[in-house]
Design an enzyme around this catalytic site. Structure first.
Site, PDB file in Angstrom:
ATOM      1  N   GLU A  79       0.825  -1.209   0.000  1.00 43.67           N
ATOM      2  CA  GLU A  79       0.000   0.000   0.000  1.00 43.67           C
ATOM      3  C   GLU A  79       0.859   1.260   0.000  1.00 43.67           C
ATOM      4  O   GLU A  79       0.503   2.277  -0.616  1.00 43.67           O
ATOM      5  CB  GLU A  79      -0.970   0.000   1.187  1.00 43.67           C
ATOM      6  CG  GLU A  79      -0.355  -0.266   2.527  1.00 43.67           C
ATOM      7  CD  GLU A  79      -0.361  -1.727   2.921  1.00 43.67           C
ATOM      8  OE1 GLU A  79      -0.998  -2.066   3.925  1.00 43.67           O
ATOM      9  OE2 GLU A  79       0.283  -2.525   2.221  1.00 43.67           O
ATOM     10  N   ALA A 211       4.731 -36.459  -9.981  1.00 46.98           N
ATOM     11  CA  ALA A 211       4.535 -36.787 -11.392  1.00 46.98           C
ATOM     12  C   ALA A 211       4.404 -38.296 -11.511  1.00 46.98           C
ATOM     13  O   ALA A 211       5.255 -39.039 -11.016  1.00 46.98           O
ATOM     14  CB  ALA A 211       5.713 -36.286 -12.231  1.00 46.98           C
ATOM     15  N   SER A 225      12.933 -42.743 -13.555  1.00 48.36           N
ATOM     16  CA  SER A 225      11.801 -41.810 -13.434  1.00 48.36           C
ATOM     17  C   SER A 225      11.874 -40.663 -14.431  1.00 48.36           C
ATOM     18  O   SER A 225      10.986 -39.812 -14.443  1.00 48.36           O
ATOM     19  CB  SER A 225      11.750 -41.243 -12.014  1.00 48.36           C
ATOM     20  OG  SER A 225      12.929 -40.531 -11.708  1.00 48.36           O
ATOM     21  N   LEU A 261      18.286 -29.395  -8.531  1.00 48.28           N
ATOM     22  CA  LEU A 261      17.213 -28.656  -7.872  1.00 48.28           C
ATOM     23  C   LEU A 261      17.341 -27.135  -8.026  1.00 48.28           C
ATOM     24  O   LEU A 261      17.139 -26.381  -7.081  1.00 48.28           O
ATOM     25  CB  LEU A 261      17.129 -29.040  -6.387  1.00 48.28           C
ATOM     26  CG  LEU A 261      16.724 -30.493  -6.129  1.00 48.28           C
ATOM     27  CD1 LEU A 261      16.821 -30.809  -4.640  1.00 48.28           C
ATOM     28  CD2 LEU A 261      15.330 -30.772  -6.656  1.00 48.28           C
ATOM     29  N   ARG A 264      15.060 -23.602 -13.941  1.00 50.35           N
ATOM     30  CA  ARG A 264      15.428 -23.377 -15.336  1.00 50.35           C
ATOM     31  C   ARG A 264      14.137 -23.095 -16.111  1.00 50.35           C
ATOM     32  O   ARG A 264      13.325 -23.993 -16.335  1.00 50.35           O
ATOM     33  CB  ARG A 264      16.147 -24.606 -15.908  1.00 50.35           C
ATOM     34  CG  ARG A 264      17.405 -24.962 -15.148  1.00 50.35           C
ATOM     35  CD  ARG A 264      18.112 -26.183 -15.697  1.00 50.35           C
ATOM     36  NE  ARG A 264      17.325 -27.394 -15.615  1.00 50.35           N
ATOM     37  CZ  ARG A 264      17.198 -28.138 -14.519  1.00 50.35           C
ATOM     38  NH1 ARG A 264      17.789 -27.760 -13.393  1.00 50.35           N
ATOM     39  NH2 ARG A 264      16.480 -29.239 -14.526  1.00 50.35           N
ATOM     40  N   GLU A 373       9.613 -31.862  -3.144  1.00 49.42           N
ATOM     41  CA  GLU A 373       9.963 -32.695  -4.299  1.00 49.42           C
ATOM     42  C   GLU A 373      10.789 -33.850  -3.780  1.00 49.42           C
ATOM     43  O   GLU A 373      12.014 -33.759  -3.682  1.00 49.42           O
ATOM     44  CB  GLU A 373      10.764 -31.900  -5.335  1.00 49.42           C
ATOM     45  CG  GLU A 373       9.956 -30.966  -6.191  1.00 49.42           C
ATOM     46  CD  GLU A 373      10.723 -30.540  -7.436  1.00 49.42           C
ATOM     47  OE1 GLU A 373      10.825 -31.346  -8.379  1.00 49.42           O
ATOM     48  OE2 GLU A 373      11.230 -29.411  -7.456  1.00 49.42           O
ATOM     49  N   GLY A 375      10.916 -38.415  -2.823  1.00 48.48           N
ATOM     50  CA  GLY A 375      10.480 -39.752  -3.189  1.00 48.48           C
ATOM     51  C   GLY A 375       9.415 -40.286  -2.249  1.00 48.48           C
ATOM     52  O   GLY A 375       8.838 -39.563  -1.428  1.00 48.48           O
TER      53      GLY A 375
END
Length: 457
Positions: A79, A211, A225, A261, A264, A373, A375
């Site tokens: 603000e 994924a 993977s 990690l 990109r 992220e 396993g």
């Protein structure tokens, strides 16, 4: 111009069309302007923690003449930026009625706090979060609102901090300013969920990325993977990383994939400013190799050089004492690598990190919005201990019928000739399974993205 940010358009464009009232075509004037404030605030996720993401707009004669957002912790609040930008813009023209609707027209570093200048009669302020009324790193924002001449303020939601909630609104109303609360409240609540959770629990908001194939596998029977999803989905994952304060992963993923990690991005708005979130590795026995790519990335950037803005860190959370040889080796590599000892607890006679203490430690480091992220082991444990708040699940149109499931503690690999369907962890039944609430679904390339909130009972 404001400080440039990398933004995937498809990640943020839908924000301005989401409302408790419906689509953009059904938004009221106030909702449409607040939606723009929310979308602006989203651009600075990852740079403001532990502060909240906040957007603000100043409207004069029905036109948005300033649209700003809080950009970094310790910087001016939204603000204050918006009011300063509006005053500067009006000072540059002799006829305010001919001012065009502008977005991000002023360099935030050059905005002056023009407390002796007021906006024209009828000026309005839109703000996604209740203005602060106490002095922190910066002066209270209620002060500049009162001195600006604004007579009407629209607020999306109240401050989630019970020590401050309602105080700013009361102060403004006591000085004759008309305040409306609740404009686009649902969308603003989503925006501010990480900040609100940090206030309430002293732990970060965790959103997990998964994924998998259509039949629920995150790797084939050989443990491979890469790549389950296509390039557009992977690009979207990097945009999610860009908006996170930190990426949390487990030592199993580091050992198996040697992931770097970083962020990109190729599809971006302009101008472009690259940033990497900090990386956090949950590593009970401090097995992170000095030769791993993520360690070498930080070890080679002692002075903050290289890709990124140089403010990100690598944190390794371990149960090993600080005098352990591997801990000392990692700590000595670079000032941008820190190994922190957290509590452990026995799990079937095997020590593992106490997840609650681990998350409290992450919050104390200043991270509100953390991307998981990892396993099967860490993701499953985090989910079943109720630490995950949202899931971004990418589903590829592929079938394996034999592999490693995302939320299953890994079993020995099955032979390709004898594939096995995903099996749930022991003790998990339909009666106590985690319930998810679908918030959004969309097609990204050939893959489908499902965004869930984790339902809390």
């Amino acid at each position: 111009m404001n400080s440039p940010m990398v933004v995937l358009p498809q990640l943020f464009n839908h924000i301005s069309t989401v409302s408790t009232a419906g689509t953009a075509s059904t938004l009221s004037r106030e909702e449409h302007i607040m939606a723009r404030c929310i979308a602006e605030a989203y651009k600075y996720r990852g740079t403001v923690s532990p502060n909240p993401c906040v957007g603000a707009a100043v409207v004069v004669d029905g036109k948005v003449i300033a649209l700003e957002a809080h950009q970094r912790c310790g910087g001016l609040h939204a603000e204050r930026l918006a009011i300063g930008s509006a005053l500067n813009r009006l000072a540059e023209t002799t006829d305010a009625t001919n001012t065009t609707d502008a977005t991000n027209t002023t360099d935030a570093t050059n905005i002056t706090d023009a407390t002796n200048t007021t906006l024209p009669a009828g000026g309005e302020l839109f703000i996604t979060l209740e203005p602060c009324s106490t002095h922190g790193r910066t002066p209270p924002c209620t002060h500049i609102i009162l001195s600006s001449g604004i007579k009407r303020v629209y607020v999306a939601i109240l401050d989630p901090n019970p020590l401050h909630s309602g105080r700013g609104i009361e102060l403004l109303r006591n000085h004759g300013i008309h305040v409306t609360v609740g404009v686009m409240a649902e969308s603003a609540t989503t925006l501010l969920a990480p900040f609100a959770k940090g206030i309430a629990t002293q732990t970060p908001y965790i959103f997990a990325k998964i994924a998998q194939t259509l039949d629920g596998y995150t790797a084939d029977s050989f443990g491979t993977s890469k790549w389950i999803t296509g390039l557009p989905a992977r690009e979207h994952v990097h945009a999610l990383r860009h908006g996170a304060d930190a990426i949390l992963t487990g030592i199993g993923s580091i050992l198996a994939d040697d992931s770097i990690l970083d962020t990109r991005l190729h599809t971006t708005t302009t101008p472009n400013q690259h940033r990497n979130p900090s990386v956090i590795i949950a590593d009970t026995h401090c097995r992170t190799p000095l030769s791993s790519r993520v360690v070498q990335r930080y070890a080679s950037q002692r002075d903050g050089s290289g890709n990124g803005d140089g403010t990100d860190m690598l944190y390794i959370l371990t149960g090993e004492p600080q005098n352990a040889p591997q801990v000392q080796k990692l700590n000595n590599l670079s000032s941008r690598i820190a190994v922190i000892t957290v509590d452990t607890k026995a799990d079937t006679h095997t020590p593992r990190l106490n997840l609650l203490h681990m998350l409290q430690t992450i919050h104390k480091l200043g991270f509100n919005n953390v991307m998981l992220e990892a396993g099967a082991t860490l993701t499953s444990a985090m989910l079943h201990e109720n630490h995950i708040d949202a899931i971004h699940m990418f589903i590829a149109p592929k079938l394996i019928f034999g592999g490693t499931n995302a939320l299953q503690i890994p079993q020995p690999p099955q032979s390709p000739q004898s594939p096995q369907s995903p099996q749930p962890p022991q003790g998990i039944t339909l009666g106590n399974a985690t319930t998810l609430q679908l918030k959004h679904s969309r097609q990204i390339g050939d893959d489908t993205l499902l965004e869930f909130n984790v339902f809390r009972t």
